[in-house]
Design a protein around this motif. Sequence first.
Motif, PDB file in Angstrom:
ATOM      1  N   LYS A 172       0.836  -1.205   0.000  1.00 12.89           N
ATOM      2  CA  LYS A 172       0.000   0.000   0.000  1.00 12.89           C
ATOM      3  C   LYS A 172       0.865   1.246   0.000  1.00 12.89           C
ATOM      4  N   GLU A 173       0.237   2.362  -0.323  1.00 11.10           N
ATOM      5  CA  GLU A 173       0.951   3.635  -0.309  1.00 11.10           C
ATOM      6  C   GLU A 173       1.027   4.168   1.130  1.00 11.10           C
ATOM      7  N   ARG A 174       2.005   5.023   1.340  1.00  9.11           N
ATOM      8  CA  ARG A 174       2.131   5.668   2.644  1.00  9.11           C
ATOM      9  C   ARG A 174       0.927   6.581   2.853  1.00  9.11           C
ATOM     10  N   GLU A 175       0.362   6.556   4.060  1.00 12.22           N
ATOM     11  CA  GLU A 175      -0.809   7.382   4.320  1.00 12.22           C
ATOM     12  C   GLU A 175      -0.682   8.125   5.638  1.00 12.22           C
ATOM     13  N   PHE A 176      -1.390   9.221   5.691  1.00  9.64           N
ATOM     14  CA  PHE A 176      -1.377  10.096   6.853  1.00  9.64           C
ATOM     15  C   PHE A 176      -2.077   9.444   8.038  1.00  9.64           C
ATOM     16  N   VAL A 177      -1.487   9.615   9.231  1.00 12.55           N
ATOM     17  CA  VAL A 177      -2.100   9.118  10.462  1.00 12.55           C
ATOM     18  C   VAL A 177      -2.507  10.284  11.364  1.00 12.55           C
ATOM     19  N   ALA A 178      -1.550  11.146  11.681  1.00  9.89           N
ATOM     20  CA  ALA A 178      -1.833  12.252  12.599  1.00  9.89           C
ATOM     21  C   ALA A 178      -0.755  13.314  12.453  1.00  9.89           C
ATOM     22  N   SER A 179      -1.092  14.540  12.878  1.00 10.55           N
ATOM     23  CA  SER A 179      -0.095  15.611  12.871  1.00 10.55           C
ATOM     24  C   SER A 179      -0.384  16.582  14.004  1.00 10.55           C
ATOM     25  N   ILE A 180       0.649  17.340  14.349  1.00 12.99           N
ATOM     26  CA  ILE A 180       0.545  18.299  15.442  1.00 12.99           C
ATOM     27  C   ILE A 180       1.447  19.481  15.147  1.00 12.99           C
TER      28      ILE A 180
END
Length: 115
Positions: free
Chosen positions: A41-49
């Motif tokens: 799978k492609e890299r995907e966003f989880v969380a950011s701050i």
Amino acid sequence: QVQLVESGGGLVQAGGSLRLSCAASGRTFSSYGWFCQAPGKEREFVASIIRVGSGTYYADSVKGRFTISRDNAKNTVYLQMNSLKPEDTAVYYCAASIGGAWDYWGQGTQVTVSS
């Protein structure tokens, strides 16, 4: 030299918890993020701050289960992962931004959730 070093990955049973850490060195950043990439799978966003203030953002798939936080004094960002599911299995990457795009990436840490 800028470095992002992740730690805290491992093998856990479904329903368990892990806390990932990302220690940044070399400079400070305006925001940090966690991404994951499962096999095939492609890299995907989880969380950011963001570094200053209280802005946090989460992928819908992890809302209510994962919490991102930071310790500016230690230049470290964390990802507390609770109620883990087998589908959370992936390599988790820390990323850091000076402004706009994600400028730096860590080497990744493996998270495996068994059913």
